[in-house]
Design a protein around this motif. Structure first.
Motif, PDB file in Angstrom:
ATOM      1  N   LEU A   1      18.613 -10.859 -60.501  1.00 49.40           N
ATOM      2  CA  LEU A   1      19.902 -10.647 -59.839  1.00 49.40           C
ATOM      3  C   LEU A   1      20.636  -9.462 -60.449  1.00 49.40           C
ATOM      4  O   LEU A   1      21.208  -8.621 -59.727  1.00 49.40           O
ATOM      5  CB  LEU A   1      20.755 -11.927 -59.946  1.00 49.40           C
ATOM      6  CG  LEU A   1      22.144 -11.854 -59.298  1.00 49.40           C
ATOM      7  CD1 LEU A   1      22.022 -11.613 -57.798  1.00 49.40           C
ATOM      8  CD2 LEU A   1      22.912 -13.152 -59.569  1.00 49.40           C
ATOM      9  N   ILE A   2      20.623  -9.386 -61.768  1.00 49.31           N
ATOM     10  CA  ILE A   2      21.273  -8.252 -62.442  1.00 49.31           C
ATOM     11  C   ILE A   2      20.613  -6.928 -62.042  1.00 49.31           C
ATOM     12  O   ILE A   2      21.294  -5.931 -61.763  1.00 49.31           O
ATOM     13  CB  ILE A   2      21.220  -8.447 -63.969  1.00 49.31           C
ATOM     14  CG1 ILE A   2      22.060  -9.652 -64.386  1.00 49.31           C
ATOM     15  CG2 ILE A   2      21.696  -7.183 -64.691  1.00 49.31           C
ATOM     16  CD1 ILE A   2      21.905 -10.033 -65.844  1.00 49.31           C
ATOM     17  N   LEU A   3      19.288  -6.920 -61.989  1.00 49.90           N
ATOM     18  CA  LEU A   3      18.575  -5.712 -61.601  1.00 49.90           C
ATOM     19  C   LEU A   3      18.874  -5.317 -60.157  1.00 49.90           C
ATOM     20  O   LEU A   3      19.014  -4.127 -59.838  1.00 49.90           O
ATOM     21  CB  LEU A   3      17.070  -5.903 -61.791  1.00 49.90           C
ATOM     22  CG  LEU A   3      16.592  -6.063 -63.241  1.00 49.90           C
ATOM     23  CD1 LEU A   3      15.098  -6.342 -63.281  1.00 49.90           C
ATOM     24  CD2 LEU A   3      16.915  -4.818 -64.064  1.00 49.90           C
ATOM     25  N   VAL A   4      19.000  -6.329 -59.275  1.00 50.87           N
ATOM     26  CA  VAL A   4      19.338  -6.036 -57.878  1.00 50.87           C
ATOM     27  C   VAL A   4      20.734  -5.422 -57.785  1.00 50.87           C
ATOM     28  O   VAL A   4      20.962  -4.444 -57.050  1.00 50.87           O
ATOM     29  CB  VAL A   4      19.239  -7.324 -57.028  1.00 50.87           C
ATOM     30  CG1 VAL A   4      19.866  -7.109 -55.656  1.00 50.87           C
ATOM     31  CG2 VAL A   4      17.788  -7.727 -56.871  1.00 50.87           C
ATOM     32  N   ILE A   5      21.686  -5.985 -58.529  1.00 51.48           N
ATOM     33  CA  ILE A   5      23.051  -5.449 -58.511  1.00 51.48           C
ATOM     34  C   ILE A   5      23.072  -4.012 -59.029  1.00 51.48           C
ATOM     35  O   ILE A   5      23.721  -3.123 -58.446  1.00 51.48           O
ATOM     36  CB  ILE A   5      23.979  -6.355 -59.344  1.00 51.48           C
ATOM     37  CG1 ILE A   5      24.122  -7.726 -58.678  1.00 51.48           C
ATOM     38  CG2 ILE A   5      25.343  -5.695 -59.520  1.00 51.48           C
ATOM     39  CD1 ILE A   5      24.887  -8.727 -59.513  1.00 51.48           C
ATOM     40  N   ILE A   6      22.343  -3.775 -60.092  1.00 53.30           N
ATOM     41  CA  ILE A   6      22.300  -2.406 -60.653  1.00 53.30           C
ATOM     42  C   ILE A   6      21.658  -1.445 -59.651  1.00 53.30           C
ATOM     43  O   ILE A   6      22.143  -0.326 -59.443  1.00 53.30           O
ATOM     44  CB  ILE A   6      21.523  -2.415 -61.984  1.00 53.30           C
ATOM     45  CG1 ILE A   6      22.295  -3.207 -63.045  1.00 53.30           C
ATOM     46  CG2 ILE A   6      21.272  -0.988 -62.466  1.00 53.30           C
ATOM     47  CD1 ILE A   6      21.538  -3.382 -64.346  1.00 53.30           C
ATOM     48  N   THR A   7      20.582  -1.907 -59.010  1.00 52.91           N
ATOM     49  CA  THR A   7      19.895  -1.047 -58.042  1.00 52.91           C
ATOM     50  C   THR A   7      20.789  -0.722 -56.852  1.00 52.91           C
ATOM     51  O   THR A   7      20.884   0.439 -56.418  1.00 52.91           O
ATOM     52  CB  THR A   7      18.600  -1.723 -57.556  1.00 52.91           C
ATOM     53  OG1 THR A   7      17.774  -2.025 -58.689  1.00 52.91           O
ATOM     54  CG2 THR A   7      17.845  -0.822 -56.604  1.00 52.91           C
ATOM     55  N   VAL A   8      21.456  -1.758 -56.305  1.00 48.64           N
ATOM     56  CA  VAL A   8      22.345  -1.534 -55.149  1.00 48.64           C
ATOM     57  C   VAL A   8      23.514  -0.629 -55.527  1.00 48.64           C
ATOM     58  O   VAL A   8      23.894   0.277 -54.770  1.00 48.64           O
ATOM     59  CB  VAL A   8      22.842  -2.882 -54.597  1.00 48.64           C
ATOM     60  CG1 VAL A   8      23.898  -2.665 -53.524  1.00 48.64           C
ATOM     61  CG2 VAL A   8      21.675  -3.683 -54.035  1.00 48.64           C
ATOM     62  N   SER A   9      24.088  -0.852 -56.703  1.00 48.34           N
ATOM     63  CA  SER A   9      25.213  -0.023 -57.138  1.00 48.34           C
ATOM     64  C   SER A   9      24.780   1.426 -57.324  1.00 48.34           C
ATOM     65  O   SER A   9      25.491   2.366 -56.907  1.00 48.34           O
ATOM     66  CB  SER A   9      25.784  -0.566 -58.449  1.00 48.34           C
ATOM     67  OG  SER A   9      26.207  -1.906 -58.303  1.00 48.34           O
ATOM     68  N   THR A  10      23.632   1.615 -57.924  1.00 47.75           N
ATOM     69  CA  THR A  10      23.123   2.983 -58.110  1.00 47.75           C
ATOM     70  C   THR A  10      22.851   3.657 -56.774  1.00 47.75           C
ATOM     71  O   THR A  10      23.208   4.827 -56.567  1.00 47.75           O
ATOM     72  CB  THR A  10      21.837   2.961 -58.951  1.00 47.75           C
ATOM     73  OG1 THR A  10      22.091   2.288 -60.191  1.00 47.75           O
ATOM     74  CG2 THR A  10      21.351   4.364 -59.232  1.00 47.75           C
ATOM     75  N   GLY A  11      22.242   2.897 -55.844  1.00 51.04           N
ATOM     76  CA  GLY A  11      21.978   3.470 -54.517  1.00 51.04           C
ATOM     77  C   GLY A  11      23.261   3.820 -53.775  1.00 51.04           C
ATOM     78  O   GLY A  11      23.340   4.862 -53.119  1.00 51.04           O
ATOM     79  N   THR A  12      24.280   2.950 -53.890  1.00 51.24           N
ATOM     80  CA  THR A  12      25.562   3.233 -53.243  1.00 51.24           C
ATOM     81  C   THR A  12      26.215   4.477 -53.832  1.00 51.24           C
ATOM     82  O   THR A  12      26.753   5.322 -53.102  1.00 51.24           O
ATOM     83  CB  THR A  12      26.497   2.028 -53.406  1.00 51.24           C
ATOM     84  OG1 THR A  12      25.859   0.856 -52.876  1.00 51.24           O
ATOM     85  CG2 THR A  12      27.807   2.259 -52.681  1.00 51.24           C
ATOM     86  N   PHE A  13      26.172   4.596 -55.131  1.00 49.99           N
ATOM     87  CA  PHE A  13      26.763   5.764 -55.782  1.00 49.99           C
ATOM     88  C   PHE A  13      26.060   7.053 -55.366  1.00 49.99           C
ATOM     89  O   PHE A  13      26.701   8.056 -55.030  1.00 49.99           O
ATOM     90  CB  PHE A  13      26.700   5.579 -57.300  1.00 49.99           C
ATOM     91  CG  PHE A  13      27.243   6.740 -58.082  1.00 49.99           C
ATOM     92  CD1 PHE A  13      28.603   6.986 -58.133  1.00 49.99           C
ATOM     93  CD2 PHE A  13      26.383   7.590 -58.769  1.00 49.99           C
ATOM     94  CE1 PHE A  13      29.101   8.063 -58.855  1.00 49.99           C
ATOM     95  CE2 PHE A  13      26.871   8.659 -59.494  1.00 49.99           C
ATOM     96  CZ  PHE A  13      28.238   8.897 -59.541  1.00 49.99           C
ATOM     97  N   VAL A  14      24.739   7.006 -55.361  1.00 49.37           N
ATOM     98  CA  VAL A  14      23.987   8.197 -54.948  1.00 49.37           C
ATOM     99  C   VAL A  14      24.256   8.527 -53.483  1.00 49.37           C
ATOM    100  O   VAL A  14      24.397   9.699 -53.102  1.00 49.37           O
ATOM    101  CB  VAL A  14      22.476   7.976 -55.196  1.00 49.37           C
ATOM    102  CG1 VAL A  14      21.664   9.128 -54.620  1.00 49.37           C
ATOM    103  CG2 VAL A  14      22.201   7.840 -56.692  1.00 49.37           C
TER     104      VAL A  14
END
Length: 281
Positions: A181-194
């Motif tokens: 779950l933590i990895l998914v949140i980090i991935t989604v946040s990074t994708g949104t930022f990019v």
């Protein structure tokens, strides 16, 4: 007797030393990290095997691989191996999908061995230089190229994420689902930022240029339309002028004909009148 034992001991030590030196000269070279670049140096020849400690086929081939390293091969061929568990980036650069995978590298040109994983066939492939008839990897997909380095970076990042996950589960006792779950949140946040950065880049740089080009195109189209309208107006004025000239010239001709006819009629009447008195006399 003691002197004989001493001489025998010294002889054994020297013999062991000689064997060690020979083994060092012809041992399997373990490629680590950035050391792979020396395999692509000009004038060097390498035979490298990608393996994993958990792969049964790799474990069966490793003793024979060490025996091959003891041989003195053509062109100073060096025998090397790479652990894909430790160096995931290199497995990404070479696009390793099967284990063990064997490559021959000569003067920076890389050819993959596609035969059976039997040392008899591998030795024949090397000693008879059958690798020369193989299809080399294209330059744009070379393991030492920019594209391969980029793919290797993604593999390296994925390996670090896997290591982080294992550390969080083993050392800190975090449940695996929570780690995912933590990895998914980090991935989604990074994708949104990019994605936001890309949108800002497009709106601030690309869209103004596109709008300027659209405005220029509209201006050119408007200028062309106005020029076309002016040409049509000029053509219309010329057409109206020609019609007016024709209309003016038509009544004049009719009037002349009437005048001529009238004069003609009048002339005949005068002649008739003049002739009548002559007849009476």
């Amino acid at each position: 007797m003691q002197v004989f034992r001493a001489i025998l001991a010294v002889g054994l030590v020297l013999q062991c030393a000689c064997v060690d030196v020979k083994t060092d000269d012809y041992e399997v070279i373990e490629i680590k990290g950035e050391d792979y670049e020396r395999m692509f140096e000009e004038g060097s020849s390498w035979l490298v095997m990608f393996y994993a400690p958990w792969c049964p086929a790799c474990l069966d081939l490793k003793p024979q691989w060490a025996e091959l390293a003891q041989k003195e091969l053509k062109d100073g061929l060096k025998i090397a191996q790479i652990d894909v568990n430790k160096y995931a980036a290199l497995s990404g650069q070479f696009l390793i999908f099967n284990l063990p995978s064997i490559y021959h590298i000569h003067n920076g040109e890389c050819v993959q061995y596609l035969g059976l994983h039997d040392m008899k066939y591998i030795s024949r492939w090397v000693e008879n230089e059958e690798w020369r008839s193989g299809e080399p990897i294209p330059s744009w997909r070379s393991p030492n190229g920019s594209l391969a380095r980029g793919i290797g970076s993604f593999f390296k990042m994925a390996d670090k994420i896997r290591t982080l996950k294992q550390t969080m589960v083993a050392s800190y006792g975090i449940p695996p689902w929570c780690v995912y779950l933590i990895l998914v949140i980090i991935t989604v946040s990074t994708g949104t930022f990019v994605g936001m950065l890309l949108v800002c880049f497009c709106e601030c740089i690309l869209l103004p240029r596109q709008q300027e080009s659209d405005v220029d195109a509209d201006d050119r189209k408007t200028a062309e339309d106005s020029e076309e309208e002016r040409r049509d107006e000029r053509r219309g004025k010329r057409t109206d002028g020609d019609k007016g000239k024709k209309d003016k010239s038509a009544p004049g001709k009719l009037g002349d004909k009437t005048a001529v006819s009238a004069s003609g009629v009048g002339g005949t009447d005068d002649r008739v009148r003049k002739r009548k008195p002559k007849a009476k006399q």
